[in-house]
Design a protein around this motif. Structure first.
Motif, PDB file in Angstrom:
ATOM      1  N   TYR A   4      -0.622  10.962  -0.576  1.00  0.00           N
ATOM      2  CA  TYR A   4      -0.753  12.678  -0.493  1.00  0.00           C
ATOM      3  C   TYR A   4      -1.549  13.305  -1.998  1.00  0.00           C
ATOM      4  CZ  TYR A   4       3.232  12.439   2.184  1.00  0.00           C
ATOM      5  OH  TYR A   4       3.435  11.560   3.569  1.00  0.00           O
ATOM      6  N   ASP A   5      -1.104  12.614  -3.171  1.00  0.00           N
ATOM      7  CA  ASP A   5      -2.620  13.595  -4.314  1.00  0.00           C
ATOM      8  C   ASP A   5      -3.664  12.181  -4.732  1.00  0.00           C
ATOM      9  OD1 ASP A   5      -0.128  11.592  -5.691  1.00  0.00           O
ATOM     10  OD2 ASP A   5       0.928  13.823  -6.326  1.00  0.00           O
ATOM     11  N   ASP A   6      -3.226  11.098  -4.267  1.00  0.00           N
ATOM     12  CA  ASP A   6      -4.104   9.998  -4.811  1.00  0.00           C
ATOM     13  C   ASP A   6      -3.802   9.781  -6.184  1.00  0.00           C
ATOM     14  OD1 ASP A   6      -5.944   8.157  -4.580  1.00  0.00           O
ATOM     15  OD2 ASP A   6      -7.736   9.510  -4.881  1.00  0.00           O
ATOM     16  N   GLN A   7      -2.437   9.493  -6.767  1.00  0.00           N
ATOM     17  CA  GLN A   7      -2.134   9.113  -8.041  1.00  0.00           C
ATOM     18  C   GLN A   7      -1.258   8.219  -7.604  1.00  0.00           C
ATOM     19  OE1 GLN A   7      -0.668  12.456 -10.040  1.00  0.00           O
ATOM     20  NE2 GLN A   7      -2.600  13.649 -10.033  1.00  0.00           N
ATOM     21  N   TYR A   8      -1.323   7.630  -8.829  1.00  0.00           N
ATOM     22  CA  TYR A   8       0.178   6.322  -9.135  1.00  0.00           C
ATOM     23  C   TYR A   8       0.930   6.428  -9.625  1.00  0.00           C
ATOM     24  CZ  TYR A   8      -3.221   3.006  -7.113  1.00  0.00           C
ATOM     25  OH  TYR A   8      -4.179   2.105  -5.938  1.00  0.00           O
TER      26      TYR A   8
END
Length: 83
Positions: free
Chosen positions: A40-44
């Motif tokens: 959804y927010d391209d984060q880990y």
């Protein structure tokens, strides 16, 4: 719900199944460590504290299952779709 009868609820099973780096499981199925990817927010996300699996279902599934009608969301369909 414990569909496979292994003593873990969905809240415990989904994070384990979707982890990029497997978390450790302690007493009472509490997870620690691990890493997850959020498309959804391209984060880990490191550690289970940043996870929330309770409120995400595809919009089409909500309408097809009549879940939205049962919860009067049909009155707010446009607002629901924008979330």
């Amino acid at each position: 719900m414990d569909a496979d009868k292994d003593g873990c609820t969905t809240r415990a099973e989904v994070p384990r199944a979707e982890a990029v780096v497997a978390p450790d499981q302690g007493p009472k199925r509490k997870l620690s460590g691990g890493s997850w990817y959020s498309p959804y927010d391209d984060q880990y996300i490191d550690g289970p504290a940043g996870l929330d699996i309770d409120h995400r279902i595809p919009l089409a599934e909500a309408w097809d299952s009549k879940w939205a009608e049962l919860h009067y969301l049909h009155q707010h369909r446009a607002l629901w779709a924008q979330r």
